[in-house]
Design a protein around this motif. Structure first.
Motif, PDB file in Angstrom:
ATOM      1  N   TRP A 250    -132.126   4.985 -52.214  1.00 50.17           N
ATOM      2  CA  TRP A 250    -132.515   3.910 -51.301  1.00 50.17           C
ATOM      3  C   TRP A 250    -132.561   2.583 -52.065  1.00 50.17           C
ATOM      4  CZ3 TRP A 250    -136.519   0.392 -51.349  1.00 50.17           C
ATOM      5  CH2 TRP A 250    -136.708  -0.347 -50.163  1.00 50.17           C
ATOM      6  N   MET A 251    -133.146   2.624 -53.234  1.00 50.32           N
ATOM      7  CA  MET A 251    -133.339   1.375 -53.972  1.00 50.32           C
ATOM      8  C   MET A 251    -132.055   0.848 -54.597  1.00 50.32           C
ATOM      9  SD  MET A 251    -136.272   0.365 -56.668  1.00 50.32           S
ATOM     10  CE  MET A 251    -137.494   0.183 -55.391  1.00 50.32           C
ATOM     11  N   THR A 252    -131.243   1.722 -55.160  1.00 52.99           N
ATOM     12  CA  THR A 252    -130.013   1.227 -55.805  1.00 52.99           C
ATOM     13  C   THR A 252    -129.105   0.545 -54.780  1.00 52.99           C
ATOM     14  OG1 THR A 252    -128.771   3.288 -55.514  1.00 52.99           O
ATOM     15  CG2 THR A 252    -130.078   3.082 -57.539  1.00 52.99           C
ATOM     16  N   GLY A 253    -129.151   1.033 -53.541  1.00 51.58           N
ATOM     17  CA  GLY A 253    -128.337   0.427 -52.480  1.00 51.58           C
ATOM     18  C   GLY A 253    -128.808  -0.974 -52.106  1.00 51.58           C
ATOM     19  N   ARG A 254    -129.991  -1.329 -52.546  1.00 53.79           N
ATOM     20  CA  ARG A 254    -130.552  -2.649 -52.251  1.00 53.79           C
ATOM     21  C   ARG A 254    -130.641  -3.518 -53.505  1.00 53.79           C
ATOM     22  NH1 ARG A 254    -131.460   0.830 -48.596  1.00 53.79           N
ATOM     23  NH2 ARG A 254    -132.067   0.229 -46.480  1.00 53.79           N
ATOM     24  N   ALA A 255    -130.074  -3.024 -54.603  1.00 54.39           N
ATOM     25  CA  ALA A 255    -130.187  -3.739 -55.879  1.00 54.39           C
ATOM     26  C   ALA A 255    -129.113  -4.820 -56.000  1.00 54.39           C
ATOM     27  CB  ALA A 255    -130.075  -2.752 -57.034  1.00 54.39           C
ATOM     28  N   GLU A 256    -129.478  -5.872 -56.699  1.00 54.41           N
ATOM     29  CA  GLU A 256    -128.519  -6.942 -57.011  1.00 54.41           C
ATOM     30  C   GLU A 256    -127.452  -6.406 -57.976  1.00 54.41           C
ATOM     31  OE1 GLU A 256    -129.503  -9.427 -55.276  1.00 54.41           O
ATOM     32  OE2 GLU A 256    -128.011 -10.940 -55.839  1.00 54.41           O
ATOM     33  N   HIS A 257    -127.910  -5.626 -58.926  1.00 49.84           N
ATOM     34  CA  HIS A 257    -126.993  -4.975 -59.876  1.00 49.84           C
ATOM     35  C   HIS A 257    -127.392  -3.514 -59.988  1.00 49.84           C
ATOM     36  CE1 HIS A 257    -125.379  -8.789 -61.460  1.00 49.84           C
ATOM     37  NE2 HIS A 257    -126.618  -9.238 -61.279  1.00 49.84           N
ATOM     38  N   HIS A 258    -126.436  -2.644 -59.917  1.00 45.77           N
ATOM     39  CA  HIS A 258    -126.709  -1.224 -60.097  1.00 45.77           C
ATOM     40  C   HIS A 258    -125.825  -0.703 -61.223  1.00 45.77           C
ATOM     41  CE1 HIS A 258    -126.523   3.168 -58.390  1.00 45.77           C
ATOM     42  NE2 HIS A 258    -127.158   3.077 -59.529  1.00 45.77           N
ATOM     43  N   LEU A 259    -126.423  -0.383 -62.339  1.00 49.16           N
ATOM     44  CA  LEU A 259    -125.661   0.115 -63.484  1.00 49.16           C
ATOM     45  C   LEU A 259    -125.782   1.640 -63.516  1.00 49.16           C
ATOM     46  CD1 LEU A 259    -126.590  -2.514 -66.235  1.00 49.16           C
ATOM     47  CD2 LEU A 259    -125.084  -2.735 -64.273  1.00 49.16           C
ATOM     48  N   LYS A 260    -124.680   2.298 -63.184  1.00 47.47           N
ATOM     49  CA  LYS A 260    -124.718   3.769 -63.054  1.00 47.47           C
ATOM     50  C   LYS A 260    -124.380   4.418 -64.391  1.00 47.47           C
ATOM     51  CE  LYS A 260    -122.935   3.403 -58.443  1.00 47.47           C
ATOM     52  NZ  LYS A 260    -121.985   3.860 -57.443  1.00 47.47           N
ATOM     53  N   LEU A 261    -125.310   4.352 -65.297  1.00 49.65           N
ATOM     54  CA  LEU A 261    -125.023   4.837 -66.644  1.00 49.65           C
ATOM     55  C   LEU A 261    -124.981   6.365 -66.723  1.00 49.65           C
ATOM     56  CD1 LEU A 261    -128.224   4.072 -68.781  1.00 49.65           C
ATOM     57  CD2 LEU A 261    -128.195   4.664 -66.376  1.00 49.65           C
ATOM     58  N   ARG A 262    -124.251   6.855 -67.681  1.00 45.78           N
ATOM     59  CA  ARG A 262    -124.233   8.305 -67.930  1.00 45.78           C
ATOM     60  C   ARG A 262    -125.617   8.728 -68.415  1.00 45.78           C
ATOM     61  NH1 ARG A 262    -122.667  11.139 -72.801  1.00 45.78           N
ATOM     62  NH2 ARG A 262    -121.931   9.189 -73.705  1.00 45.78           N
ATOM     63  N   PRO A 263    -126.138   9.849 -67.899  1.00 50.64           N
ATOM     64  CA  PRO A 263    -127.487  10.265 -68.304  1.00 50.64           C
ATOM     65  C   PRO A 263    -127.622  10.362 -69.834  1.00 50.64           C
ATOM     66  CG  PRO A 263    -126.743  11.610 -66.474  1.00 50.64           C
ATOM     67  CD  PRO A 263    -125.573  10.752 -66.880  1.00 50.64           C
ATOM     68  N   GLY A 264    -128.736   9.848 -70.317  1.00 47.66           N
ATOM     69  CA  GLY A 264    -129.030   9.956 -71.752  1.00 47.66           C
ATOM     70  C   GLY A 264    -128.487   8.821 -72.603  1.00 47.66           C
ATOM     71  N   THR A 265    -127.780   7.856 -71.975  1.00 51.85           N
ATOM     72  CA  THR A 265    -127.195   6.772 -72.779  1.00 51.85           C
ATOM     73  C   THR A 265    -128.004   5.480 -72.664  1.00 51.85           C
ATOM     74  OG1 THR A 265    -125.721   6.079 -70.968  1.00 51.85           O
ATOM     75  CG2 THR A 265    -124.867   7.731 -72.507  1.00 51.85           C
TER      76      THR A 265
END
Lengths: 111, 748
Positions: free
Chosen positions: B223-238
């Motif tokens: 819900w929140m990422t869809g409302r974010a100005e920037h969404h950085l979808k990083l690989r888990p653990g990085t």
């Protein structure tokens, strides 16, 4: 005429289920029975994946009129964690409809 | 029908679970709680409540609730228990624990807690009164929940810090001193799903409504990422690389708050040099996020006048989580956001009241010198890791379970388990925990319901209480609150009552100055100048007054240091981005990046065999870790343990939505129901932890189905962090997905 209604700024509904359980507690409804239900909608805008939620009033919603008579808000409105629900006179709520985008107005004529 | 009385109190599990501290109103009729509602006058939640607390009547009066002490009468695991009196229960615990103490020493019993509940006070009180230094969050690999971040904050900036959502001000958003944050980086969390660490998750939503922009650091779509100005979808653990990449952009482009850094930050040159090793293109390669997106997000954060970072457990669960946290602290520090309105405010307990003693002097006074010596010399992990020795009194969980198995360097023979369903919950290598704990000579479990841990291990189960049934207090940030008992359920006792009684038996001299837990509460509350009764008269809670516990700009006003000088509570008086405390602890004084121990890069062969990165440990609004699956109003809304699978992945593995499958790796396989969704990337899957089925048979071998559903069976251990904190692999375990019939064929 539905004198009272509920205005929901559903853009801020996070799907937290508080309204649903608040309703069940208030009316002592068993599992499966509820005056409000929240549905989830996942879609691709082309730029991002959106996850939205939409609370929906069922025929079991009585707008908590006994609470309202005591000066309280309906149980769902009170406990909404996003504070995105408003209860009031339909005619007053209708006036504010155009102020925001992604808002719904439910009108209910209790029993 | 009798009259209904309404009483205010403060929620702190059990019941709702969680780490919030919301005001609640209890509706009591004829000694029974018939309803619960949020307290609209309480500044924490302002009347709002989560579904877990609203379902509390179903929890308190559940037919499965244990309401009398239960002693095991059959074989361990047989599920055969008989009710006994509290006197007999205390006698039995005293006798069995004393036997172990006399033969092996007090350190041979570990005192294991989970999370939630006001547990730190009573469990340390009992452990130390018994004489054992081994108080541990057993099963939580690397202590990977907040402790790594807390340790990093203490080391780098001398104090803890949180996003300022006006929570330290009584009038909240209406207080003229508060300002709306321009930006909040929400790093590794979906705040609406709960109240982590004394923070009401929806405060972030409140800020969004008032104009705050969000930068989401999250591999998933929410819900929140869809409302974010920037969404950085990083690989888990990085996350560690991401923090360094952002620091690189900010420092490289001169976007730091130079005035603040010159005056208040120690080690800028060294940090600059370190960040230079992480050009944004390199970070893009590691994290999978395009370089330009990283740079834009970094600029957006640095250019904001007021910003903060709200973070979650994925940071702790990175390898070297304490270093990842260090990097993130540097981000909020060099941008000058510390302790300003709408920034990252210093968080101290209101009125400087602490739940339990921290300082050596206080410990000596309470438990004697011998205990303090034991804490340094015999506490498991204190030898191996200087940070474990010097920050927080807990034993290192991975080392504790290994020691239970090996008996080296000294044997562990008993466990006192309280607020922890170790086997059904947080234990990485869950089966190994089961094997090791079964070897113990005596296990007492304090809980409210039977669960896989009570069934498999307990010699005795002592029934504890929900928050409407207990007197206690809460001193975690703001406000300072009391929890007031209003009802009694069965013969249940509170954690404090149980532990106080036993502590008196083990340490009659040290504990003689208190006749009851209430005497102890009043002693802890003393710095506030109030007693429990005063607090009750004042409404049950107190917001911080002007001083060290109330923002803003305390470093300028000389409110943070013992010597009363301006500055931060560190050796240099500055925020140490070059961290001398880390240096003392033989750790890299600057943030660095470690690739997860299992990943497409570090273990390409394993990745071929198990090509999906499994993310576990997210929160549900309906459950708290392994609790609440038996509550009808909650279970109805999330009945099955699902796994989020991307549509492309579902196609590749030929699974349909709603299909039951196995998640599998070399450690075992676990059942899950497929949910096809674009919440996750094709390379990753996400599933909740803590699943067992209270409706199933509890006795061995079924143990409420725990071995079918306990996802942490697949999570390896021990942790691999240099500090001893962080690195539980709950977010980065490699698995594959297997259809039921395939498994059947393969099993012959």
């Amino acid at each position: 005429m539905a004198k009272y209604g509920m205005l929901i700024d559903y853009d801020f509904c996070t799907g937290c289920h508080s309204c649903e359980v608040a309703c069940q507690q208030e009316h002592n409804y068993p599992v499966g029975k509820n005056g409000i239900r929240v549905t989830e909608h996942e879609y691709d805008t082309g730029e991002k994946i959106k996850i939205d939620f939409m609370p929906f009033l069922t025929d079991l919603c009585d707008l908590c009129m006994p609470r309202v008579a005591e000066g309280e808000k309906p149980a769902c409105v009170k406990h909404c964690q996003s504070a995105c629900m408003e209860f009031g006179l339909t005619k007053d709520l209708a006036k504010t409809l155009g102020d925001k985008s992604k808002v719904v107005l439910y009108t209910v004529q209790p029993g | 029908m009798g009259k209904i009385d309404v009483y205010p109190t403060v929620a702190w599990s059990a019941g709702a679970g969680c780490h919030g501290g919301c005001g609640q109103k209890l509706f009591v009729e004829d000694g029974k709680m018939v309803k619960i509602e949020g307290d609209e006058n309480h500044p924490f939640n302002q009347g709002r409540s989560c579904p877990r607390v609203l379902a509390l009547t179903q929890y308190m009066y559940h037919e499965d609730r244990i309401t009398q002490p239960m002693k095991r009468v059959g074989e361990r695991g047989s599920g055969k228990f008989e009710p006994i009196s509290w006197d007999d229960a205390f006698d039995y615990c005293e006798t069995e624990m004393s036997k172990i103490k006399d033969q092996y020493g007090p350190e041979s019993i570990v005192f294991a807690q989970g999370t939630g509940r006001d547990i730190g006070g009573p469990i340390s009180f009992l452990a130390y009164s018994f004489g054992s230094p081994n108080w541990v969050q057993l099963g939580l690999s690397g202590q990977s929940c907040y402790t790594p971040r807390l340790g990093a904050m203490k080391a780098v900036q001398g104090d803890f810090g949180v996003s300022d959502c006006s929570q330290f001000l009584e009038d909240r958003y209406d207080d003229p001193e508060w300002e709306v944050p321009e930006v909040i980086i929400v790093w590794g969390q979906h705040p609406p799903n709960g109240c982590p660490d004394a923070f009401f998750g929806h405060w972030i939503v409140d800020c969004m409504k008032r104009g705050t922009k969000i930068i989401s650091m999250d591999p998933r779509n929410t819900w929140m990422t869809g409302r974010a100005e920037h969404h950085l979808k990083l690989r888990p653990g990085t996350d560690g690389a991401m923090a360094l990449g952002m620091l690189n952009v900010i420092l490289g482009e001169g976007l730091e708050d130079k005035k603040f850094c010159d005056k208040w930050v120690h080690g800028m040159d060294e940090l600059r040099e370190r960040a230079a090793e992480y050009p944004v293109e390199r970070v893009a390669q590691i994290t999978g996020v395009p370089a330009e997106e990283i740079a834009e997000a970094a600029r957006f954060f640095a250019n904001a006048k007021r910003g903060s970072i709200h973070w979650g457990v994925p940071i702790d669960m990175c390898p070297d989580g304490t270093s990842v946290a260090h990097g993130i602290i540097c981000l909020w520090a060099i941008t000058g956001n510390i302790d300003i309105p709408g920034g990252q405010v210093i968080a101290r307990p209101s009125h400087e009241v602490s739940s339990y003693p921290y300082s050596t002097e206080a410990l000596v006074d309470l438990y004697g010198e011998e205990l303090v010596k034991t804490l340094t010399e015999k506490r498991i992990g204190a030898d191996a890791y200087k940070m474990v020795k010097n920050f927080r009194g807990w034993a290192q969980p991975d080392m504790v379970i290994d020691q239970i198995m090996t008996g080296e360097p000294y044997p562990i023979k008993g466990a006192w388990i309280q607020t922890a369903n170790v086997l059904g919950g947080q234990a990485a290598r869950a089966n190994f925990h089961y094997e090791a704990l079964k070897k113990l000579e005596f296990v007492a479990v304090v809980d409210l319901f039977h669960n896989p841990t009570t069934m498999a291990l307990a010699d005795i189960v002592l029934p504890s209480s929900t928050f409407p049934e207990k007197d206690s207090f809460r001193s975690w940030w703001a406000p300072l609150s009391i929890i007031k008992k209003r009802v009694q359920v069965g013969d249940c006792k509170t954690d404090w009552e149980i532990n106080f009684e036993l502590a008196k038996r083990f340490n009659p001299e040290g504990t003689q100055r208190w006749g009851s837990p209430m005497d102890y509460f009043n002693e802890r509350l003393a710095p506030s100048g109030k007693t429990f009764e005063d607090m009750e008269e004042a409404g049950g809670w107190l917001m911080p007054e002007d001083g060290p516990a109330k923002p803003y700009r305390r470093h300028e006003r000389g409110l943070l240091r013992q010597d009363g000088e301006p500055g931060f509570n560190t050796r240099s008086g500055k925020i140490e981005v070059y961290c001398t405390a880390y240096e003392d602890w033989d750790l890299d004084p600057l943030p660095f990046y470690t690739e997860p121990p299992q990943s497409p890069i570090s273990t390409p062969e394993l990745h071929k065999k198990y090509p999906l990165i499994m993310i576990t440990g997210a929160r549900s609004q309906l459950y708290f870790h392994s609790e609440l699956r038996g509550i009808p109003w909650l279970r109805e809304k999330e009945p099955d343990p699902y796994v989020e699978v991307h549509p492309e992945t579902a196609k590749e593995y030929d699974v349909y939505d709603g299909e039951w499958i196995y998640l599998k790796n070399d450690l075992g396989k676990v059942k899950r129901k497929v949910m096809i969704t674009e919440r996750v990337k094709p390379t990753e899957i996400q599933t909740l932890h803590g699943w067992w089925m209270p409706e199933q048979e509890g006795a061995e071998p079924n143990l409420f189905g725990v071995w079918d559903y306990q996802i942490n069976q697949l999570v390896p251990g021990p942790q691999e962090s240099q500090s001893g904190f962080g690195g539980g692999q709950y977010k980065t375990t490699l698995v594959t997905l297997e259809k039921f019939e395939q498994g059947a064929a393969a099993n012959g």
